[in-house]
Every structure is written in structure tokens, then in C-alpha cells.
Design a protein around this motif. Sequence first.
Motif, PDB file in Angstrom:
ATOM      1  N   ASP A  12    -154.680  91.549  42.896  1.00 18.01           N
ATOM      2  CA  ASP A  12    -153.292  91.888  42.588  1.00 18.01           C
ATOM      3  C   ASP A  12    -153.145  92.060  41.085  1.00 18.01           C
ATOM      4  OD1 ASP A  12    -150.351  91.229  41.936  1.00 18.01           O
ATOM      5  OD2 ASP A  12    -150.317  91.346  44.128  1.00 18.01           O
ATOM      6  N   ILE A  13    -152.365  93.059  40.646  1.00 15.38           N
ATOM      7  CA  ILE A  13    -152.235  93.312  39.205  1.00 15.38           C
ATOM      8  C   ILE A  13    -151.286  92.339  38.528  1.00 15.38           C
ATOM      9  CG2 ILE A  13    -152.743  95.764  39.473  1.00 15.38           C
ATOM     10  CD1 ILE A  13    -149.764  96.340  39.023  1.00 15.38           C
ATOM     11  N   GLY A  14    -150.607  91.492  39.307  1.00 13.28           N
ATOM     12  CA  GLY A  14    -149.740  90.488  38.705  1.00 13.28           C
ATOM     13  C   GLY A  14    -148.275  90.869  38.767  1.00 13.28           C
ATOM     14  N   PRO A  15    -147.408  90.072  38.110  1.00 16.23           N
ATOM     15  CA  PRO A  15    -145.953  90.284  38.182  1.00 16.23           C
ATOM     16  C   PRO A  15    -145.541  91.637  37.613  1.00 16.23           C
ATOM     17  CG  PRO A  15    -146.470  88.122  37.278  1.00 16.23           C
ATOM     18  CD  PRO A  15    -147.751  88.885  37.315  1.00 16.23           C
ATOM     19  N   GLN A  18    -158.401  97.395  29.038  1.00 16.19           N
ATOM     20  CA  GLN A  18    -159.140  96.142  29.122  1.00 16.19           C
ATOM     21  C   GLN A  18    -158.183  94.964  29.266  1.00 16.19           C
ATOM     22  OE1 GLN A  18    -162.455  95.847  29.326  1.00 16.19           O
ATOM     23  NE2 GLN A  18    -162.207  93.635  29.618  1.00 16.19           N
ATOM     24  N   ARG A  19    -157.103  94.980  28.473  1.00 16.83           N
ATOM     25  CA  ARG A  19    -156.141  93.872  28.544  1.00 16.83           C
ATOM     26  C   ARG A  19    -155.382  93.855  29.864  1.00 16.83           C
ATOM     27  NH1 ARG A  19    -156.434  93.814  23.102  1.00 16.83           N
ATOM     28  NH2 ARG A  19    -156.321  91.742  22.150  1.00 16.83           N
ATOM     29  N   LEU A  20    -155.012  95.010  30.362  1.00 18.38           N
ATOM     30  CA  LEU A  20    -154.320  95.040  31.657  1.00 18.38           C
ATOM     31  C   LEU A  20    -155.182  94.405  32.745  1.00 18.38           C
ATOM     32  CD1 LEU A  20    -152.648  98.578  31.716  1.00 18.38           C
ATOM     33  CD2 LEU A  20    -151.471  96.387  31.877  1.00 18.38           C
ATOM     34  N   TYR A  21    -156.454  94.733  32.728  1.00 19.26           N
ATOM     35  CA  TYR A  21    -157.365  94.173  33.733  1.00 19.26           C
ATOM     36  C   TYR A  21    -157.539  92.670  33.526  1.00 19.26           C
ATOM     37  CZ  TYR A  21    -161.604  93.511  36.526  1.00 19.26           C
ATOM     38  OH  TYR A  21    -162.523  93.061  37.431  1.00 19.26           O
ATOM     39  N   GLU A  22    -157.684  92.260  32.257  1.00 14.53           N
ATOM     40  CA  GLU A  22    -157.839  90.837  31.967  1.00 14.53           C
ATOM     41  C   GLU A  22    -156.601  90.051  32.407  1.00 14.53           C
ATOM     42  OE1 GLU A  22    -158.626  90.696  27.809  1.00 14.53           O
ATOM     43  OE2 GLU A  22    -160.718  91.344  27.991  1.00 14.53           O
ATOM     44  N   TRP A  23    -155.433  90.609  32.129  1.00 11.44           N
ATOM     45  CA  TRP A  23    -154.195  89.928  32.529  1.00 11.44           C
ATOM     46  C   TRP A  23    -154.070  89.871  34.048  1.00 11.44           C
ATOM     47  CZ3 TRP A  23    -149.267  90.595  29.107  1.00 11.44           C
ATOM     48  CH2 TRP A  23    -149.580  90.284  27.774  1.00 11.44           C
ATOM     49  N   ALA A  24    -154.471  90.949  34.716  1.00 14.52           N
ATOM     50  CA  ALA A  24    -154.396  90.966  36.179  1.00 14.52           C
ATOM     51  C   ALA A  24    -155.286  89.885  36.777  1.00 14.52           C
ATOM     52  CB  ALA A  24    -154.789  92.339  36.713  1.00 14.52           C
ATOM     53  N   GLN A  25    -156.471  89.698  36.180  1.00 12.31           N
ATOM     54  CA  GLN A  25    -157.392  88.681  36.685  1.00 12.31           C
ATOM     55  C   GLN A  25    -156.831  87.271  36.539  1.00 12.31           C
ATOM     56  OE1 GLN A  25    -160.799  90.222  34.295  1.00 12.31           O
ATOM     57  NE2 GLN A  25    -161.952  90.010  36.193  1.00 12.31           N
ATOM     58  N   LYS A  26    -155.925  87.087  35.570  1.00  8.97           N
ATOM     59  CA  LYS A  26    -155.314  85.781  35.359  1.00  8.97           C
ATOM     60  C   LYS A  26    -154.184  85.489  36.338  1.00  8.97           C
ATOM     61  CE  LYS A  26    -156.243  85.859  30.365  1.00  8.97           C
ATOM     62  NZ  LYS A  26    -155.617  85.897  29.021  1.00  8.97           N
ATOM     63  N   SER A  27    -153.792  86.482  37.115  1.00  7.36           N
ATOM     64  CA  SER A  27    -152.693  86.280  38.058  1.00  7.36           C
ATOM     65  C   SER A  27    -153.056  85.190  39.064  1.00  7.36           C
ATOM     66  CB  SER A  27    -152.387  87.584  38.809  1.00  7.36           C
ATOM     67  OG  SER A  27    -151.412  87.353  39.803  1.00  7.36           O
ATOM     68  N   PRO A  28    -152.204  84.184  39.245  1.00  6.49           N
ATOM     69  CA  PRO A  28    -152.507  83.111  40.192  1.00  6.49           C
ATOM     70  C   PRO A  28    -152.769  83.613  41.608  1.00  6.49           C
ATOM     71  CG  PRO A  28    -150.617  82.529  38.823  1.00  6.49           C
ATOM     72  CD  PRO A  28    -150.927  83.965  38.552  1.00  6.49           C
ATOM     73  N   THR A  29    -152.202  84.753  41.960  1.00 13.20           N
ATOM     74  CA  THR A  29    -152.390  85.267  43.316  1.00 13.20           C
ATOM     75  C   THR A  29    -153.848  85.588  43.617  1.00 13.20           C
ATOM     76  OG1 THR A  29    -152.012  87.561  42.631  1.00 13.20           O
ATOM     77  CG2 THR A  29    -150.081  86.287  43.285  1.00 13.20           C
ATOM     78  N   ASN A  30    -154.636  85.811  42.566  1.00 11.82           N
ATOM     79  CA  ASN A  30    -156.026  86.173  42.779  1.00 11.82           C
ATOM     80  C   ASN A  30    -156.960  84.967  42.895  1.00 11.82           C
ATOM     81  OD1 ASN A  30    -155.533  88.974  42.735  1.00 11.82           O
ATOM     82  ND2 ASN A  30    -155.463  88.956  40.502  1.00 11.82           N
ATOM     83  N   THR A  31    -156.439  83.783  42.662  1.00 12.71           N
ATOM     84  CA  THR A  31    -157.253  82.574  42.806  1.00 12.71           C
ATOM     85  C   THR A  31    -156.731  81.658  43.905  1.00 12.71           C
ATOM     86  OG1 THR A  31    -155.945  81.460  41.084  1.00 12.71           O
ATOM     87  CG2 THR A  31    -157.953  82.624  40.382  1.00 12.71           C
ATOM     88  N   GLN A  32    -155.643  82.058  44.540  1.00 16.21           N
ATOM     89  CA  GLN A  32    -155.057  81.263  45.605  1.00 16.21           C
ATOM     90  C   GLN A  32    -155.411  81.870  46.959  1.00 16.21           C
ATOM     91  OE1 GLN A  32    -150.941  81.494  44.605  1.00 16.21           O
ATOM     92  NE2 GLN A  32    -151.083  80.087  42.882  1.00 16.21           N
ATOM     93  N   MET A  33    -155.375  81.043  47.973  1.00 14.40           N
ATOM     94  CA  MET A  33    -155.590  81.550  49.327  1.00 14.40           C
ATOM     95  C   MET A  33    -154.446  82.479  49.699  1.00 14.40           C
ATOM     96  SD  MET A  33    -156.041  79.379  52.871  1.00 14.40           S
ATOM     97  CE  MET A  33    -157.527  78.601  52.250  1.00 14.40           C
TER      98      MET A  33
END
Length: 599
Positions: A282-285, A565-580
Amino acid sequence: MQVQHLNQPTETSPYCSQANHPLQGCQQVTSPSPSQSNSVSRMALPETSKYSQGSVLDGVNPDLASERQTASFSVEKLTVWLDGGVEHTRTRRAVVEAIECDPVFSRENQYFQSQNERYEAAVRKAVHLHKKMHEMGWTEDGPEFKYIYRAVSGDIAFLLHRIFKRSILMLGSDQQIAKWIPLATQYQIIGSYAQTELGHGTYLQGLETTAVFDMTTQEFILNTPKISAMKWWPGDMGRSATHTVVFAQLYIHGKCYGVHPFIVQIRSLQDHSLCPGITAGDIGPKMNFEHVDNGYLLLQNVRVPRENMLNKFCEVQPDGNYIRRGSPQINYFTMTTVRISLLADEVLTRLMKACTIAIRYSAVRRQSKLMPGFLVKCLKAVSTGQPVPPSVTYLAAVKPGKCPAKNKSDFLCSDIYTEAYQHMAARLIISTAAKLQDLTQSGVKKHDAWNLCTVQLAQAAKAHCHYITVKNFAETVEKLKTEAGIQKIMKHLCDLFALHGIFSNAGVFLHDGYISGPQMDMVTSSYLDLLAVIRKDAVPLVDAFDFTDKTLNSALGSYDGQVYQRLYEWAQKSPTNTQMNPAYKRYLKPLLHNRLSKL
């Protein structure tokens, strides 16, 4: 108090009793007598049940009630006309009734939900809608379908699943349609549409994702060669989709044949885990669409069979021979139709909602007491020789005249354009004051006269503010003589600001002939020339604001410009990508495994 339209229904109309809590179901509402009706008002719905959203307040605001009592037309007739006929209105209202009376589709408290909660609710609604359509006998080619997504207000998942299917239907062969459409229709797979890339939006020919044909294995090898080639933004891709249509540059024997669509599996149908070579999330909020799992996708040597290239119009044969049937632009047709449908299905509906909210609110909103000021008062003072603030002394020096500019360079003289603004502001103030006086002298009450002139008053006030801004800007630039380099760029900015105002509001400058048509052409020419001049200094100018990256907190506005690069890095930090995934076990897994009956 219940307010009635000018034309009321002639028969009982079932509708959700929204005056009660939406979970309490529907009720029958009694109609007025036939004497209050006409031929098309049979579809009308009672005001309270139609409009109130579970409000604890009784009745309708008297200001709104008054507005509706003075309607000059039949609201119901206009509704029917907008819908395209009585039957369309009847169908739309039936769909709305069925959706709004179903507690699963309730939107109550959605603004208090987290991103995860809104996403899960959107999936729950999508899965339930699949069952609902079967129960109601609604089909995708039926008359009800186009009203469903208006009724659920867009807060639903799998919207890109429709685009996935549409792509296959438009671009796939008969064999591909026969294979994939039944799977998608029965939700044995969930699709998305991966065209837009992080570095490329509408420039489709510039897409960077590659698909290289491997003749030995009869497969296409898909790759994301760099960060800007990452697929970015597709809905349903972040956490829901199992498959997607990927657009990539086709290479055969080292030769590029342009952008083509490929069906790619991105998640396991067993446990929903990402397939080998797939990186997705997910790309985040976002500022909106929190319920949509807009996603990103990277491909690393992902192999798909030759049959997975949608080949209605182009085909790669087993020996690598490329066959085209039709224009290369045909592969863009899906997105073209999608964007058209977005206008009708998404944008227009939202604009209609925005207008409804703004106008209803404006009808009940109260402003301050009438206190003639923000220019009219000063004009009266000037006319009687009384002192006025320095900012409006120009009202005492108004004189008819014409703009003295002879060529486009004259409009780079601050005296020329400042005087043009002064003339325009004074004319608007004087003409507005004259209209106010005419109205009051004709017997119109002062308060009503003021309200009747609010449009002109606002225009005059903006003109005055614009004049003062241009005047002060020019005077400030003049004081920068000791800073030659700074004065030069600020002079360019001042000229641009002034000419942009004239260019954008040409009518008020041309109105009384102060600026002529040919002179307006000079303004336009100078304005366009300035854009190219200032463009060279655009980045240094904003650098001068001296914001740190932490202060900006923007992936798009960072000092080093490493946007993608920053957009991708920020997307990876989205909690949705580390939660079930909160929707997978409860909704997606039963849906994909065809166990809807156990939900």
C-alpha cells in the motif's frame, strides 16, 4: 415540521426511514392526497425520510423550508429529467432504498475510522454487494448497475476489479475472455490494473516496465528496471488483488514493439502471500480514498506464459513472430474509457454532492450585521471633501482616460500597469456605489439593496485589494536599487503578477475601453515572455524560502529532488504493509475460495 415540494407523490412510496437509525430498517410512508400531485410526481419521496440522516432534531430549518416553498419549477419533474425518465428515477430510488436499508452499507462514523478500518469496511461491503446483487437479481448489464456505486457512495473495494475485467473484454481474445472472465466474475480471482508508473502518468509511450519474450520457455519475463518504472497508485493492488493487468514495453529479439498488456498473478490463491519476484504494498495515507488500498508493484524476473499477453489486437507467435491487428493506440483504449467513466460515475456525482452541501449551508448560514464600509463609505467621504485613508485617496483623483501603452514593453513599466489597476478599481467602486444609490432611491430597503449588490461589491473589493497589492509591490521593488540582482528578479515577479491579473481579468480592463483590444494583445505577449524568463529562476526563488526537508515533510518537495525514491521509501513505512491484512481471513479468503455461504 415536514416541508412539501410543490409536487408531491400520489402513491405510497417505500423508502428507508432515515429519520430513525439506519439500522432500524424501512417503513412505508403515506402520501398526500391526489390533489397535490401531477403525472410525474409518483416517484417523489417524503422530505424527512429522504433527507434527514438520523438527526435527533425535529423538522426542517425554516430558512431551507422557505427556500423550497418559493421554487419556480417542479423539483420532481427536474429530477426525472436529469435521470432520463420516470423509469430511470424509479430504478435509481429502488436501488438506493435497497442499499440504504441494508446495515452493512451504513457509513455512520466512517470519519472516525482508521485507514485499516476503512479498508476492511470497504472489502466487507464489496463482498456483501456481490451477495446482494445475486439476491436482488441485479446484473452488471442490468438497469440497476449504474446506480449501485452512487448508492454506496464509493466507499467500496474492488472498483479496479471492474477495470481488470473491462481490459480483458476489450483487449483479450475470445479464448482469453472465456478463461479469465468467469474466474473474475465469480471472484475466484481479484484483479487490478497496473498502467501508471511512479515516473510516468499519461505519457504511456514512455512507460519503463519491460516484458522480454523468452522463446525457449514460451514466456514473457517482466521487470521493473528502475525506481521510476514502479507501478504506482492502482487501486485494490495494495492488499486485495491476486492478479493485475500490467502494461509493459514488449521486446522480441532485442526489438521494442511498444506498450502491451499482460495478465500477471501477484498473490497466491492459497494464502494471499506475494508471488516470487513480486514486491507490492500500500502506498500509504492519501488526502482522500482512505478505504482504497492504492498500491505499488515491482517485478523482478516475473515469468508469465505467452498466452497471458492480451492478444485481441496483437499477438506474439511461438516462433517470436509479431502480428498486429489494428492501431497501436488500441491498448490505451481501456484507460481512455475509464477516464471518461470516472467523469460520469465519480467526478460528477461528487460535484453534485459538493454543490448540494454548499448551497444548503449557504441558505442557513448567518453573517454579521450590515455595516457599510470594506470602499462605498470612503467614496462618499471623498465626494464631500472629507479625509480618507491613504489607500483610497485615488478615488478623489479619478479621471477618464486611455492606457498610454504603445507596445508590449510599455506594459513592463510599473506606472503603466499600476494606473490600469487604479482605473479599474475606481470604476468598479463608483459603478457599484451608483447601483446601491439607485436601488435605495427607488424604494428598496438598504439591507436588501446591499444584498442585491453583493456580487459587484465583492468584485470591487477584490479590485481594490489587487490595485493596492500591485502598487505596494512596485514601490517595494523600486527601493531595492542597492541589491541589483535581487531587484531584477523581483521586478520580473512584480511584472508577472500585475500582467497575470490583467490577462486573467481582461473583461474588467476592457469594459470601458481604458485598455484596447490591441493593447490586451500586448499584455498577453509580455506576460508569456515573462513566464520563460522567470522559469529559469523558479527553483532558486523557492530555495530562498529556506525550508528544511523536515519542515516541509514532503516526499515531493525534498531539496535533493529524489522524488520517486522517497515516495517508495515512505510507502514502505506505511503500517499497513507490516500488519496482517484485516480483511483477508474474514472476507477475501472465503470469497476467493468460494465459501460465501459461510460468511
